[in-house]
Design a protein around this motif. Structure first.
Motif, PDB file in Angstrom:
ATOM      1  N   UNK A  24       7.994  -8.717  -0.978  1.00 51.89           N
ATOM      2  CA  UNK A  24       9.000  -8.215  -0.288  1.00 51.89           C
ATOM      3  C   UNK A  24       9.073  -6.607   0.005  1.00 51.89           C
ATOM      4  N   UNK A  25       8.734  -6.319  -0.025  1.00 47.61           N
ATOM      5  CA  UNK A  25       8.760  -4.262  -0.618  1.00 47.61           C
ATOM      6  C   UNK A  25       6.937  -4.321  -0.635  1.00 47.61           C
ATOM      7  N   UNK A  26       6.287  -4.601  -0.301  1.00 55.77           N
ATOM      8  CA  UNK A  26       4.757  -4.134  -0.289  1.00 55.77           C
ATOM      9  C   UNK A  26       4.828  -2.480   0.128  1.00 55.77           C
ATOM     10  N   UNK A  27       5.157  -1.701   0.889  1.00 53.14           N
ATOM     11  CA  UNK A  27       5.107  -0.524   1.308  1.00 53.14           C
ATOM     12  C   UNK A  27       5.523  -0.116  -0.666  1.00 53.14           C
ATOM     13  N   UNK A  28       7.182  -0.498  -0.821  1.00 50.72           N
ATOM     14  CA  UNK A  28       7.307   0.501  -1.873  1.00 50.72           C
ATOM     15  C   UNK A  28       6.505   0.209  -3.796  1.00 50.72           C
ATOM     16  N   UNK A  29       5.449  -0.730  -3.495  1.00 48.58           N
ATOM     17  CA  UNK A  29       4.967  -1.206  -4.356  1.00 48.58           C
ATOM     18  C   UNK A  29       4.210  -0.245  -4.634  1.00 48.58           C
ATOM     19  N   UNK A  30       3.367  -0.057  -2.871  1.00 47.62           N
ATOM     20  CA  UNK A  30       2.428   0.902  -3.397  1.00 47.62           C
ATOM     21  C   UNK A  30       2.842   1.967  -3.233  1.00 47.62           C
ATOM     22  N   UNK A  31       3.765   2.564  -3.588  1.00 52.03           N
ATOM     23  CA  UNK A  31       4.676   3.781  -3.683  1.00 52.03           C
ATOM     24  C   UNK A  31       4.330   4.082  -4.759  1.00 52.03           C
ATOM     25  N   UNK A  32       5.128   2.695  -5.656  1.00 52.42           N
ATOM     26  CA  UNK A  32       4.720   3.558  -7.368  1.00 52.42           C
ATOM     27  C   UNK A  32       3.764   3.234  -7.588  1.00 52.42           C
ATOM     28  N   UNK A  33       2.724   2.891  -7.373  1.00 55.24           N
ATOM     29  CA  UNK A  33       0.960   2.703  -7.482  1.00 55.24           C
ATOM     30  C   UNK A  33       0.381   4.230  -7.116  1.00 55.24           C
ATOM     31  N   UNK A  34       0.576   4.537  -6.145  1.00 60.10           N
ATOM     32  CA  UNK A  34       0.057   5.626  -5.908  1.00 60.10           C
ATOM     33  C   UNK A  34       0.669   6.953  -7.010  1.00 60.10           C
ATOM     34  N   UNK A  35       1.408   6.716  -6.571  1.00 60.75           N
ATOM     35  CA  UNK A  35       2.322   8.103  -7.509  1.00 60.75           C
ATOM     36  C   UNK A  35       1.852   7.708  -8.968  1.00 60.75           C
ATOM     37  N   UNK A  36       0.577   6.833  -9.098  1.00 61.80           N
ATOM     38  CA  UNK A  36       0.698   6.576 -10.565  1.00 61.80           C
ATOM     39  C   UNK A  36       1.112   6.528 -11.376  1.00 61.80           C
ATOM     40  N   UNK A  37       2.048   5.391 -10.848  1.00 63.23           N
ATOM     41  CA  UNK A  37       3.668   4.433 -11.949  1.00 63.23           C
ATOM     42  C   UNK A  37       2.367   3.041 -12.964  1.00 63.23           C
ATOM     43  N   UNK A  38       2.604   3.051 -13.720  1.00 61.80           N
ATOM     44  CA  UNK A  38       2.708   2.361 -14.342  1.00 61.80           C
ATOM     45  C   UNK A  38       3.352   0.592 -13.370  1.00 61.80           C
ATOM     46  N   UNK A  39       2.706  -0.551 -13.545  1.00 65.15           N
ATOM     47  CA  UNK A  39       3.745  -1.768 -12.824  1.00 65.15           C
ATOM     48  C   UNK A  39       3.127  -2.942 -13.901  1.00 65.15           C
ATOM     49  N   UNK A  40       4.838  -3.257 -14.579  1.00 67.53           N
ATOM     50  CA  UNK A  40       4.608  -5.218 -15.396  1.00 67.53           C
ATOM     51  C   UNK A  40       5.512  -5.779 -14.246  1.00 67.53           C
ATOM     52  N   UNK A  41       5.662  -7.168 -15.005  1.00 70.37           N
ATOM     53  CA  UNK A  41       5.839  -8.391 -14.032  1.00 70.37           C
ATOM     54  C   UNK A  41       7.607  -8.615 -15.115  1.00 70.37           C
TER      55      UNK A  41
END
Length: 249
Positions: free
Chosen positions: A95-112
């Protein structure tokens, strides 16, 4: 005869004293061991990582809401924190692909955080697998690849959870320091709970809308902890040095 009885009595007292001291010493070390194990302990079995050796890992769970995540990301950037790990539920990410993209572009890691916010200990293996895979598909659609870290949505997990995670190629990540920020106990309390962290700790924070005070606490937290260790992602924490794990049945 009287001397013999007296001597034995003294020896008996000495033996009893030694037994009592030994008992309380053993009890002390046992309770210390329990205190240092934040989840479960057992013999051999599946493991979840809760602590590393080098660095301090700030981790943020996001399961719902669209107001607090961005301010928290901005606060991290403003305070020079280049490494952190965000555990996202698949339903929220969808529901929040824009925020997910911001996390990635900020260089932060994503876990599930799985897909739906459910307690894995209440599900059978097939449903746990389905929930993890559903989240995995969401991340792929959002062009987020190589998600290999899993945090049980409610923080509760058991042997079957770890078994399924291992089969799917995930490492289950718990934490060694809990900020309790989602309870909104006050900025000072969140700071006090968090800054006790030491090198190697994995810190649990939240960026869901329930965490109303986290962004305000972060500048103080990051300033204090920056003197104790380098901020790192969980993946780097796992890679660079020994890790501590929990064993469960």
């Amino acid at each position: 005869m009287n001397f013999f009885v007296t001597l034995n009595g003294r020896r008996l007292k000495q033996i009893l004293f030694i037994i009592i001291v030994s008992f309380f010493t053993a009890l002390f070390f046992y309770t210390q061991t329990i205190a240092q194990t934040p989840v479960f302990s057992a013999n051999d079995g599946p493991k979840a990582i809760y602590k590393g050796e080098k660095g301090i890992a700030l981790t943020f769970n996001i399961g719902w809401g669209d107001e607090k995540a961005v301010p928290i990301i901005n606060t991290l950037q403003k305070n020079g924190v280049k490494s952190a790990t965000f555990f996202l539920s698949g339903s929220w990410a969808e529901q929040h692909p824009d925020i997910v993209e911001k996390i990635v572009k900020s260089g932060y890691e994503i876990g599930s955080l799985g897909y739906a916010y459910v307690d894995y200990t209440e599900l059978d293996e097939s449903k746990i697998r389905s929930d993890i895979l559903k989240a995995q598909e969401v991340f792929k659609k959002l062009d987020v690849h190589d998600v290999k870290l899993l945090r049980s949505p409610t923080g509760h997990f058991d042997k079957k959870t770890l078994k399924v995670a291992e089969q799917l190629g995930y490492t289950v990540v718990h934490w060694s320091v809990d900020s309790d920020d989602w309870k909104n106990p006050g900025v000072k309390t969140i700071v006090n709970k968090t800054v006790k962290a030491k090198n190697g700790d994995i810190i649990l924070l939240h960026a869901s809308d329930s965490a109303k005070q986290t962004a305000k606490a972060l500048p103080i937290i990051t300033k204090d902890l920056s003197h104790k260790g380098k901020f790192t992602t969980v993946s780097d924490l796992i890679t660079n040095g020994h890790v501590k794990t929990t064993l469960i049945q």
